[in-house]
Design a protein around this motif. Structure first.
Motif, short mmCIF file in Angstrom:
data_model
loop_
_atom_site.label_atom_id
_atom_site.label_comp_id
_atom_site.label_asym_id
_atom_site.label_seq_id
_atom_site.Cartn_x
_atom_site.Cartn_y
_atom_site.Cartn_z
N PHE A 61 -93.92 1.01 -22.56
CA PHE A 61 -93.02 1.59 -23.76
C PHE A 61 -93.07 2.94 -23.39
CE2 PHE A 61 -94.38 4.58 -27.09
CZ PHE A 61 -93.25 3.61 -28.83
N LEU A 62 -92.12 3.38 -23.04
CA LEU A 62 -91.65 5.05 -22.90
C LEU A 62 -91.04 5.79 -23.59
CD1 LEU A 62 -88.89 3.95 -20.07
CD2 LEU A 62 -91.45 4.39 -19.28
N ALA A 63 -92.36 6.75 -23.73
CA ALA A 63 -92.40 7.50 -25.03
C ALA A 63 -91.95 9.54 -24.59
CB ALA A 63 -93.87 7.77 -25.73
N ASN A 64 -92.36 9.44 -23.04
CA ASN A 64 -92.20 10.22 -23.26
C ASN A 64 -91.50 10.32 -21.25
OD1 ASN A 64 -94.75 10.11 -21.21
ND2 ASN A 64 -95.58 11.10 -23.55
N ASP A 65 -91.89 11.65 -20.41
CA ASP A 65 -91.17 11.88 -19.35
C ASP A 65 -92.27 11.22 -17.99
OD1 ASP A 65 -88.92 13.12 -19.63
OD2 ASP A 65 -89.26 14.85 -19.43
N VAL A 66 -94.10 11.96 -18.44
CA VAL A 66 -94.99 11.10 -18.09
C VAL A 66 -94.72 9.35 -17.73
CG1 VAL A 66 -96.92 11.34 -17.81
CG2 VAL A 66 -96.35 13.46 -18.52
N SER A 67 -94.63 8.49 -19.06
CA SER A 67 -94.47 7.38 -19.23
C SER A 67 -93.61 6.87 -18.03
CB SER A 67 -94.51 6.50 -20.42
OG SER A 67 -93.05 7.25 -20.51
N ILE A 68 -92.21 7.91 -17.69
CA ILE A 68 -91.04 7.29 -16.62
C ILE A 68 -91.61 7.36 -15.08
CG2 ILE A 68 -88.72 8.11 -16.04
CD1 ILE A 68 -88.45 8.46 -19.35
N LEU A 69 -92.51 8.47 -15.36
CA LEU A 69 -92.81 8.83 -14.30
C LEU A 69 -93.92 7.56 -13.06
CD1 LEU A 69 -93.21 11.05 -11.44
CD2 LEU A 69 -94.86 11.89 -12.51
N TYR A 70 -94.87 7.32 -14.01
CA TYR A 70 -95.99 6.28 -14.12
C TYR A 70 -95.12 4.94 -13.60
CZ TYR A 70 -100.30 8.83 -15.41
OH TYR A 70 -100.94 9.95 -14.90
N LEU A 71 -93.43 4.41 -14.57
CA LEU A 71 -93.10 3.73 -14.14
C LEU A 71 -92.69 3.05 -12.72
CD1 LEU A 71 -92.08 0.84 -15.20
CD2 LEU A 71 -90.55 1.89 -16.50
N LYS A 72 -91.74 4.51 -12.69
CA LYS A 72 -91.27 4.87 -11.09
C LYS A 72 -92.46 4.49 -10.33
CE LYS A 72 -87.45 7.88 -12.87
NZ LYS A 72 -86.42 8.94 -12.78
N LYS A 73 -93.05 5.10 -10.16
CA LYS A 73 -94.43 5.36 -9.35
C LYS A 73 -95.04 3.68 -9.06
CE LYS A 73 -96.55 9.42 -9.36
NZ LYS A 73 -97.54 10.66 -9.30
N LEU A 74 -95.56 2.39 -10.34
CA LEU A 74 -95.21 1.23 -10.42
C LEU A 74 -94.12 0.48 -8.84
CD1 LEU A 74 -96.99 -1.30 -10.72
CD2 LEU A 74 -95.91 -1.17 -13.02
N LEU A 75 -92.81 0.46 -10.02
CA LEU A 75 -91.94 0.48 -9.14
C LEU A 75 -92.06 0.54 -7.90
CD1 LEU A 75 -89.29 0.51 -11.94
CD2 LEU A 75 -90.40 -1.10 -11.73
N GLN A 76 -92.00 1.08 -7.25
CA GLN A 76 -91.76 2.23 -6.43
C GLN A 76 -93.50 1.28 -5.01
OE1 GLN A 76 -93.24 6.19 -4.67
NE2 GLN A 76 -92.05 5.65 -3.07
N SER A 77 -94.49 1.41 -6.36
CA SER A 77 -95.82 0.08 -5.06
C SER A 77 -95.04 -1.10 -5.21
CB SER A 77 -96.44 0.95 -5.49
OG SER A 77 -96.77 -0.05 -7.97
#
Length: 181
Positions: A61-77
């Motif tokens: 659930f992408l509500a803001n820039d922070v949630s997008i940043l977290y998703l990108k970190k998960l994808l990288q991991s």
């Protein structure tokens, strides 16, 4: 007084909390625990592999820039821990009617979007966490182990093999929860 004693408490080291994970990390994933009848763990030099199909459900659930940043970190991991396709492992990303429609863009930018082991689905409207997870379990199908992974986490190493191994040690185990920072 409870607060005072909590403040003075010594933090636990990972080897005190989960010796299996500590040994596994320090071996580069090249050891495997075996449980003897007396309950003692014995470590051997065999690398853990998934023994059964496993689906990782990631409600997003992408509500803001922070949630997008977290998703990108998960994808990288995920890319770091699982750089190639494993035929027994599937990642299911479910966009739960996010106000920001950027999940596919994040997946495409990461390189995961085109992998055979990644499935993407979108709810037409926000169903909430539980209904989205239930939908993910339906998409995973029968005969597969399921891991629910929050989109604001990062994974390290062969965590899904470790979780599956712990679940299979005892057939009556219903849920395994890893320790986190």
């Amino acid at each position: 007084e409870q607060m005072k004693s909590l403040a003075q408490a010594k933090p636990l080291l990972i080897e005190e909390v989960d010796p299996l994970l500590h040994f596994y990390r320090n071996s580069g994933g090249n050891i495997s625990p075996k449980c003897r009848k007396d309950g003692e763990l014995v470590f051997t030099g065999e690398k853990k592999k998934l023994k059964a199909p496993l689906s990782v459900i990631v409600p997003v659930f992408l509500a803001n820039d922070v949630s997008i940043l977290y998703l990108k970190k998960l994808l990288q991991s995920i890319e770091t821990s699982y750089p190639s396709v494993n035929e027994k492992l599937t990642f299911i990303f479910l966009d739960d009617g996010s106000p920001r429609n950027e999940m596919k863009d994040c997946l495409k930018a990461s390189g995961l979007f085109d992998r055979q082991d990644v499935r993407v689905s979108e709810n037409p409207k926000n169903l909430g966490f539980v209904k989205t997870v239930n939908r993910g379990i339906e998409l995973a199908g029968t005969g597969t182990d399921v891991v629910i992974l929050y989109s604001n986490t990062e994974i390290h190493g062969p965590i899904f093999q470790i979780l599956q191994h712990h679940a299979q040690i005892c057939s009556s185990t219903a849920s395994i929860t890893p320790l986190s920072n």
